[in-house]
Design a protein around this motif. Structure first.
Motif, PDB file in Angstrom:
ATOM      1  N   LEU A 250     -14.226 -14.978   0.104  1.00 22.58           N
ATOM      2  CA  LEU A 250     -14.174 -14.938   1.564  1.00 22.58           C
ATOM      3  C   LEU A 250     -14.435 -16.316   2.156  1.00 22.58           C
ATOM      4  O   LEU A 250     -15.290 -17.061   1.671  1.00 22.58           O
ATOM      5  CB  LEU A 250     -15.205 -13.950   2.110  1.00 22.58           C
ATOM      6  N   ASP A 251     -13.697 -16.624   3.218  1.00 24.88           N
ATOM      7  CA  ASP A 251     -13.946 -17.840   3.987  1.00 24.88           C
ATOM      8  C   ASP A 251     -15.026 -17.513   5.014  1.00 24.88           C
ATOM      9  O   ASP A 251     -14.798 -16.701   5.923  1.00 24.88           O
ATOM     10  CB  ASP A 251     -12.661 -18.271   4.690  1.00 24.88           C
ATOM     11  N   PRO A 252     -16.235 -18.088   4.907  1.00 18.89           N
ATOM     12  CA  PRO A 252     -17.325 -17.731   5.824  1.00 18.89           C
ATOM     13  C   PRO A 252     -17.049 -18.058   7.288  1.00 18.89           C
ATOM     14  O   PRO A 252     -17.741 -17.552   8.175  1.00 18.89           O
ATOM     15  CB  PRO A 252     -18.512 -18.530   5.272  1.00 18.89           C
ATOM     16  N   THR A 285      -7.960  -5.748   0.650  1.00 19.60           N
ATOM     17  CA  THR A 285      -7.319  -4.449   0.469  1.00 19.60           C
ATOM     18  C   THR A 285      -7.937  -3.724  -0.727  1.00 19.60           C
ATOM     19  O   THR A 285      -8.122  -4.317  -1.784  1.00 19.60           O
ATOM     20  CB  THR A 285      -5.801  -4.582   0.240  1.00 19.60           C
ATOM     21  N   ALA A 286      -8.253  -2.452  -0.533  1.00 23.73           N
ATOM     22  CA  ALA A 286      -8.791  -1.605  -1.609  1.00 23.73           C
ATOM     23  C   ALA A 286      -7.709  -0.611  -2.000  1.00 23.73           C
ATOM     24  O   ALA A 286      -7.385   0.298  -1.235  1.00 23.73           O
ATOM     25  CB  ALA A 286     -10.046  -0.879  -1.142  1.00 23.73           C
ATOM     26  N   GLY A 287      -7.142  -0.788  -3.183  1.00 23.85           N
ATOM     27  CA  GLY A 287      -6.044   0.079  -3.612  1.00 23.85           C
ATOM     28  C   GLY A 287      -4.723  -0.656  -3.530  1.00 23.85           C
ATOM     29  O   GLY A 287      -4.550  -1.695  -4.160  1.00 23.85           O
ATOM     30  N   SER A 296      -0.164 -14.471   1.229  1.00 29.60           N
ATOM     31  CA  SER A 296      -1.130 -15.362   0.573  1.00 29.60           C
ATOM     32  C   SER A 296      -2.544 -15.199   1.123  1.00 29.60           C
ATOM     33  O   SER A 296      -3.525 -15.535   0.448  1.00 29.60           O
ATOM     34  CB  SER A 296      -0.683 -16.822   0.734  1.00 29.60           C
ATOM     35  N   HIS A 297      -2.673 -14.681   2.356  1.00 24.97           N
ATOM     36  CA  HIS A 297      -4.011 -14.535   2.945  1.00 24.97           C
ATOM     37  C   HIS A 297      -4.656 -13.184   2.624  1.00 24.97           C
ATOM     38  O   HIS A 297      -5.774 -12.906   3.065  1.00 24.97           O
ATOM     39  CB  HIS A 297      -3.953 -14.724   4.467  1.00 24.97           C
ATOM     40  N   ILE A 298      -3.979 -12.341   1.846  1.00 30.08           N
ATOM     41  CA  ILE A 298      -4.501 -11.023   1.473  1.00 30.08           C
ATOM     42  C   ILE A 298      -5.312 -11.137   0.186  1.00 30.08           C
ATOM     43  O   ILE A 298      -4.863 -11.736  -0.793  1.00 30.08           O
ATOM     44  CB  ILE A 298      -3.357 -10.010   1.265  1.00 30.08           C
ATOM     45  N   ILE A 299      -6.507 -10.554   0.187  1.00 30.84           N
ATOM     46  CA  ILE A 299      -7.339 -10.487  -1.013  1.00 30.84           C
ATOM     47  C   ILE A 299      -7.173  -9.088  -1.599  1.00 30.84           C
ATOM     48  O   ILE A 299      -7.747  -8.116  -1.102  1.00 30.84           O
ATOM     49  CB  ILE A 299      -8.820 -10.772  -0.695  1.00 30.84           C
ATOM     50  N   ASN A 300      -6.339  -8.965  -2.622  1.00 34.24           N
ATOM     51  CA  ASN A 300      -6.059  -7.661  -3.224  1.00 34.24           C
ATOM     52  C   ASN A 300      -7.148  -7.289  -4.217  1.00 34.24           C
ATOM     53  O   ASN A 300      -7.479  -8.066  -5.109  1.00 34.24           O
ATOM     54  CB  ASN A 300      -4.708  -7.678  -3.941  1.00 34.24           C
TER      55      ASN A 300
END
Length: 418
Positions: A250-252, A285-287, A296-300
């Protein structure tokens, strides 16, 4: 010492009475039944209906399992999304009923716990075993709120043009008719197997004991609930594994959005989150098994322990499922919801009514989505979200005592019968 076998045929020795658990075949139902079974483990040897997608969660808890025929949850979901109740076909229901009754008779449990399994009331009656029904507040016969007509119903456009008072009367009449109509195959089976008479689908979903896993603030009940109804609390599953590695990504300097569509939502409904303008946020994203959100900005992530992530989350976007809603409210996180069927719509109606979130069902266009996100992302642990967080915390503390009282009643009834 009682000898039972799990779904693989392995012998299990039990000094405690057996509790058989039948969740409907969606992840949320299995996880909240596991959360409930943790409280009941001191009293019972707990065994779950096996499900290939969820057996790993059952095994992790050390619970046993058994095989039993069930409805095809994927087909059910397809039809429910169209407000189509043809999945309640008599032939299919009978197959499940016979399998459930046979399993219950084979294991001879002290009680059966079911979650949204429509034939289980009949199966436990055939096997002469007490039935504990876990249900959402809106599925109670004593629900004091309104179950609004689904947006997927063919007459919804017409109903939405009616004055509120007339729409309410029409909704109540249509609801009463629908609950009687969908119950017809159950009445046929009850007559065939000489079971007691029940009149509506809501009545069919009741057990000898009924546990409502909702807050009354969201789903109020009529006064003077029967003694066999317990206002329990939201059941929130904790995986007991760490998701703290996600926090390192995460970017704080950015606000964080958590996205989950459960096992019944449609990830395509939140594909707008791929827009590059939303890179101003951390988006977890969970799942999302098909990686619909892939910018590119999504943390899967796969399965996420929300108790690690939600203290650092500012806004949740979800499908309106019971589990995700209460996970969010437990941490005072506001909700934006994109639903796919009528029960999720009922959940989101309640969230909107209490001021803890907003439906995205009628929203279109990236500018509108961004404006709504901006309006809600600074409301964590403020106002109504904070009030509900405290209410959930208080209600969860009473679960152990309330379940102990039900076990005492079951034991007393068994002793009297003997």
């Amino acid at each position: 010492m009682k000898i039972i076998r799990d779904s693989e045929g392995n012998i299990m020795l039990s000094e405690k009475p057996v509790l058989m658990v039948f969740p409907f075949g969606y992840l949320a139902h299995y996880l909240r039944c596991i959360a409930l079974a943790r409280y009941l483990k001191p009293y019972y040897t707990v065994i779950f209906a096996s499900h290939k997608a969820y057996d790993k969660f059952i095994e992790k808890e050390g619970f046993g399992s058994f095989h039993c025929t069930s409805l095809n949850e994927a087909e059910v979901l397809k039809k429910v999304r169209r407000f189509d109740f043809s999945w309640l076909a008599e032939e299919d229901l009978e197959d499940v009923l016979i399998s459930q009754a046979a399993a219950i008779k084979a294991y001879k449990p002290a009680a059966v716990l079911g979650d949204a399994c429509p034939t289980l009331r009949m199966a436990t009656e055939m096997a002469e075993v007490p039935y504990i029904s876990l249900m959402n507040g809106y599925m109670s016969q004593y629900y004091a709120g309104t179950r609004s007509l689904s947006r997927t119903h063919s007459i919804y456009p017409l109903m939405s043009l009616m004055p509120a008072a007339i729409r309410q009367v029409a909704t109540n009449a249509g609801e009463s008719f629908t609950f009687r109509k969908v119950h017809e195959p159950f009445r046929q089976l009850r007559r065939k197997y000489k079971l007691s008479l029940r009149h509506t689908y809501l009545e069919e979903m009741e057990g000898d004991h009924n546990l409502l896993c909702d807050l009354e603030e969201l789903f109020p009940q009529k006064e003077n609930l029967p003694d066999n109804y317990t206002l329990l609390a939201p059941l929130i599953y904790d995986d007991h594994t760490s998701s703290k590695d996600i926090l390192n990504r995460l970017d704080p300097a950015k606000k964080t959005i958590y996205v989950s569509m459960g096992s019944t939502g449609d990830w395509r409904g939140v594909s707008f989150l791929n827009d590059a303008r939303l890179a101003r946020y951390n988006i977890i994203t969970a799942g999302d098994p098909d990686a619909v959100l892939n910018a590119s900005h999504i943390i899967n992530a796969g399965f996420v322990n929300v108790h690690d992530v939600f203290p650092h989350t500012d806004l949740a976007i979800c499908h309106g499922g019971n589990g995700t809603i209460y996970q969010s409210l437990t941490h005072g996180v506001p909700l934006l919801c994109k639903t796919t069927h009528f029960e999720q719509e009922w959940n989101v109606d309640a969230v909107e009514r209490i001021g803890a979130g907003l439906s995205l069902d009628d929203v279109a266009g990236i500018d509108n989505y961004m404006a709504i996100i901006a309006a809600w992302i600074d409301r964590k642990q403020s106002g109504r979200c904070n009030d509900l967080r405290e209410k959930i915390k208080d209600s969860v503390q009473s679960i152990e005592q309330k379940l102990g009282e039900i076990v005492y009643k079951l034991n007393a009834a068994e002793a009297t019968a003997v």
